[in-house]
Design an enzyme around this catalytic site. Sequence first.
Site, PDB file in Angstrom:
ATOM      1  N   GLU A   1       1.304  -0.780   0.757  1.00 29.33           N
ATOM      2  CA  GLU A   1       0.094  -0.030  -0.038  1.00 29.33           C
ATOM      3  C   GLU A   1       1.012   1.265  -0.081  1.00 29.33           C
ATOM      4  O   GLU A   1       0.253   2.125  -0.488  1.00 29.33           O
ATOM      5  CB  GLU A   1      -1.165  -0.160   1.051  1.00 29.33           C
ATOM      6  CG  GLU A   1      -0.262   0.213   2.389  1.00 29.33           C
ATOM      7  CD  GLU A   1       0.297  -1.524   2.936  1.00 29.33           C
ATOM      8  OE1 GLU A   1       0.152  -2.389   1.719  1.00 29.33           O
ATOM      9  OE2 GLU A   1       0.830  -1.878   4.246  1.00 29.33           O
ATOM     10  N   LYS A   2       2.192   1.625   0.812  1.00 30.33           N
ATOM     11  CA  LYS A   2       3.017   2.263   0.124  1.00 30.33           C
ATOM     12  C   LYS A   2       4.317   2.256  -0.856  1.00 30.33           C
ATOM     13  O   LYS A   2       3.677   3.965  -0.618  1.00 30.33           O
ATOM     14  CB  LYS A   2       4.473   2.085   1.292  1.00 30.33           C
ATOM     15  CG  LYS A   2       3.744   1.675   2.589  1.00 30.33           C
ATOM     16  CD  LYS A   2       5.144   1.861   3.655  1.00 30.33           C
ATOM     17  CE  LYS A   2       5.112   1.315   5.034  1.00 30.33           C
ATOM     18  NZ  LYS A   2       4.594  -0.224   5.639  1.00 30.33           N
TER      19      LYS A   2
ATOM     20  N   CYS B   1      16.281  -6.153   1.391  1.00 28.06           N
ATOM     21  CA  CYS B   1      15.997  -6.884   2.188  1.00 28.06           C
ATOM     22  C   CYS B   1      18.208  -7.537   2.102  1.00 28.06           C
ATOM     23  O   CYS B   1      17.810  -9.060   2.893  1.00 28.06           O
ATOM     24  CB  CYS B   1      15.287  -7.965   1.871  1.00 28.06           C
ATOM     25  SG  CYS B   1      15.526  -9.679   0.026  1.00 28.06           S
TER      26      CYS B   1
HETATM   27  P1  NAD Z   1       5.040  -5.725   6.431  1.00 20.97           P
HETATM   28  O1  NAD Z   1       5.128  -7.026   6.081  1.00 20.97           O
HETATM   29  O2  NAD Z   1       5.001  -4.430   6.711  1.00 20.97           O
HETATM   30  O3  NAD Z   1       4.912  -5.808   4.245  1.00 20.97           O
HETATM   31  C1  NAD Z   1       4.383  -6.793   3.476  1.00 20.97           C
HETATM   32  C2  NAD Z   1       2.578  -6.974   2.413  1.00 20.97           C
HETATM   33  O4  NAD Z   1       2.118  -7.673   4.083  1.00 20.97           O
HETATM   34  C3  NAD Z   1       2.084  -5.235   2.558  1.00 20.97           C
HETATM   35  O5  NAD Z   1       1.486  -6.161   1.318  1.00 20.97           O
HETATM   36  C4  NAD Z   1       1.527  -5.085   3.471  1.00 20.97           C
HETATM   37  O6  NAD Z   1       0.326  -4.359   3.411  1.00 20.97           O
HETATM   38  C5  NAD Z   1       1.092  -6.159   4.096  1.00 20.97           C
HETATM   39  N1  NAD Z   1       1.275  -6.706   5.540  1.00 20.97           N
HETATM   40  C6  NAD Z   1       1.752  -5.346   6.478  1.00 20.97           C
HETATM   41  N2  NAD Z   1       1.561  -6.194   8.502  1.00 20.97           N
HETATM   42  C7  NAD Z   1       0.728  -7.298   7.480  1.00 20.97           C
HETATM   43  C8  NAD Z   1       0.062  -7.498   9.097  1.00 20.97           C
HETATM   44  N3  NAD Z   1      -0.263  -7.585  10.151  1.00 20.97           N
HETATM   45  N4  NAD Z   1      -1.446  -8.858   8.031  1.00 20.97           N
HETATM   46  C9  NAD Z   1      -1.271  -8.701   7.096  1.00 20.97           C
HETATM   47  N5  NAD Z   1      -0.261  -8.309   6.197  1.00 20.97           N
HETATM   48  C10 NAD Z   1       0.166  -7.426   6.737  1.00 20.97           C
HETATM   49  O7  NAD Z   1       5.993  -5.320   5.127  1.00 20.97           O
HETATM   50  P2  NAD Z   1       7.555  -4.527   3.855  1.00 20.97           P
HETATM   51  O8  NAD Z   1       7.959  -3.283   5.581  1.00 20.97           O
HETATM   52  O9  NAD Z   1       6.494  -4.046   3.593  1.00 20.97           O
HETATM   53  O10 NAD Z   1       8.866  -4.682   4.003  1.00 20.97           O
HETATM   54  C11 NAD Z   1      10.086  -4.603   4.109  1.00 20.97           C
HETATM   55  C12 NAD Z   1      10.271  -6.340   5.282  1.00 20.97           C
HETATM   56  O11 NAD Z   1       9.656  -7.365   3.805  1.00 20.97           O
HETATM   57  C13 NAD Z   1      11.630  -6.280   5.719  1.00 20.97           C
HETATM   58  O12 NAD Z   1      11.315  -7.577   6.731  1.00 20.97           O
HETATM   59  C14 NAD Z   1      12.365  -6.716   4.170  1.00 20.97           C
HETATM   60  O13 NAD Z   1      13.589  -8.475   5.015  1.00 20.97           O
HETATM   61  C15 NAD Z   1      11.614  -7.841   3.341  1.00 20.97           C
HETATM   62  N6  NAD Z   1      12.440  -8.192   2.698  1.00 20.97           N
HETATM   63  C16 NAD Z   1      12.648  -9.949   2.429  1.00 20.97           C
HETATM   64  C17 NAD Z   1      12.827 -10.112   0.634  1.00 20.97           C
HETATM   65  C18 NAD Z   1      13.265 -11.589   0.878  1.00 20.97           C
HETATM   66  O14 NAD Z   1      13.109 -11.757   0.002  1.00 20.97           O
HETATM   67  N7  NAD Z   1      13.407 -11.868   2.415  1.00 20.97           N
HETATM   68  C19 NAD Z   1      12.891  -8.864   0.106  1.00 20.97           C
HETATM   69  C20 NAD Z   1      12.488  -7.669   0.693  1.00 20.97           C
HETATM   70  C21 NAD Z   1      11.919  -7.318   1.147  1.00 20.97           C
END
Ligand code: NAD
Length: 514
Positions: free
Chosen positions: A194-195, A299
């Site tokens: 959503e960001k 990540c």
């Molecule tokens: P986030 O978990 O906050 O959000 C990811 C998605 O999940 C979003 O679409 C969001 O709407 C949804 N979401 C968030 N909290 C939720 C909840 N409680 N219930 C249901 N849905 C929910 O992650 P972010 O801040 O957007 O991304 C950063 C994170 O992603 C970091 O931890 C990073 O390490 C990780 N990441 C990992 C990889 C990998 O390949 N391992 C790659 C990119 C990012």
Amino acid sequence: MANSHLSTPSELFSRQHKPPRVPNLIGGSFLDSKSLTFIDVINPATQEVVSQVPCTTDEEFKAAVSAAKKAFPSWRKTPITKRQRVMLKFQELIRRDMDKLALNVTTEQGKTLKDAQGDVFRGLEVVEHACGMATLQMGEYVSDVSSGIDTYSIREPLGVCAGICPFNFPAMIPLWMFPVAVTCGNTFILKPSEKVPGASVMLAELAMEAGLPEGVLNIVHGTHDIVNAICDDDDIKAISFVGSNVAGMHIYARAAAKGKRVQANMGAKNHAVVMPDASVDATVNALVAAGFGAAGQRCMALSTVVFVGDSKLWESKLVEHAKALKVNVGTEPDADLGPVISKQAKERIHRLIQSGVESGARLVLDGRNIVVPGYESGNFIGPTILSDVTANMECYKEEIFGPVLLLTEADNLEEAINIINENKYGNGASIFTTSGVAARKFQTEIEAGQVGINVPIPVPLPFFSFTGNKASFAGDLNFYGKAGVNFYTQIKTVTQQWKDSASESKINLAMPTS
Ligand code: NAD
């Protein structure tokens, strides 16, 4: 086939509202949501509201799933060569619109334009790989498993699959998901972050211009509620997730309880071990680039350096190089790193830096007070380095996800490997050395999905898979590469008999054996 009179992304985004509203994509049409709840998409360098993203209604979600379900039977029967050709055209269109896509990524996410191009490019490579799906999806065949009997296995698509994306790679991560899924013959529901929803919508528009039939790719926006709806929906067979551990483990558990397959890439704390025999300048340059590129919001960003023996003497050189980096708005050509994603992220990073200081770490470079002229309200943090960090500190245990590099020390390689293996995450780990023996020991004993040997950010190209160990991954089949194709397909095993059975007159109730 695809809607032939699609407007450009900018037209799509600004039809009726100011700030423009980001449309959903349902059954081939970009539609304004009827939701009463919208979330502001904010430019992290300016705080300007770029657009508003809807919390998609239940009805709209159901319509998207139903469109995907309806599109599946004919899409799965579409010859693989045609599905590949859509990807061939899609990759061409991504190249054509690379600058537009990158500008959208910089505007919504904040990373520098050059880095945003890389974001799009690394996703484009997955699309290119999907162009060879016929070979990737090939089954297996053994003739004469018994007399006159052959067995073969076919990799068939699952049906409707879904993808839930994080904010940090607005283009690359959606492209890890739907191109592989749809070229395998599935239909797809994409839930962008959503960001940073813009790049997903622009990519979907290009995919349809490339010939993706309506309903094959759908987009629904929102946050927790839409994610839960995806987890619970019986028509969705598989979920790809990339993001934080809190969301990832929630989705993994909730979707698995519904019998879905899930691949969940999650958080990280990536370490680099620096051996004293490593090449000093190349190593220091690599550490600075991996620690502070994309403002540490990758990540695979480097978050901890483990200096072995005398390599700790390189600390001052590292600080000097980091200090020289230019923090600026991502559209400025001289910017090395842009802002972090939100005010909340900035506050959290400040808090973790402070907690490091309070628990005894040495703050050898402090980027907290940086001001970028003309962008005073931007979420900027300059490169920050904390030294003498220990494993019990909060700044070490938590994923910081900002431009903060932690330094620690070990007496030897064995100790360095133990430090890394005791950390709960296992996304990436690198070693810098000129010793093959050290490199081989590291490669063998380290518990990380991606291992770099004199490579600071060892993200695999799409013919391999992006993996993850320990808390960095949940599931079995990883993203892209062979594992990615296996994730989006299921095996059907066929045993056929073509022999003259006229002579077989007996009924045999025993277990068949050859
Ligand atoms: P986030 O978990 O906050 O959000 C990811 C998605 O999940 C979003 O679409 C969001 O709407 C949804 N979401 C968030 N909290 C939720 C909840 N409680 N219930 C249901 N849905 C929910 O992650 P972010 O801040 O957007 O991304 C950063 C994170 O992603 C970091 O931890 C990073 O390490 C990780 N990441 C990992 C990889 C990998 O390949 N391992 C790659 C990119 C990012």
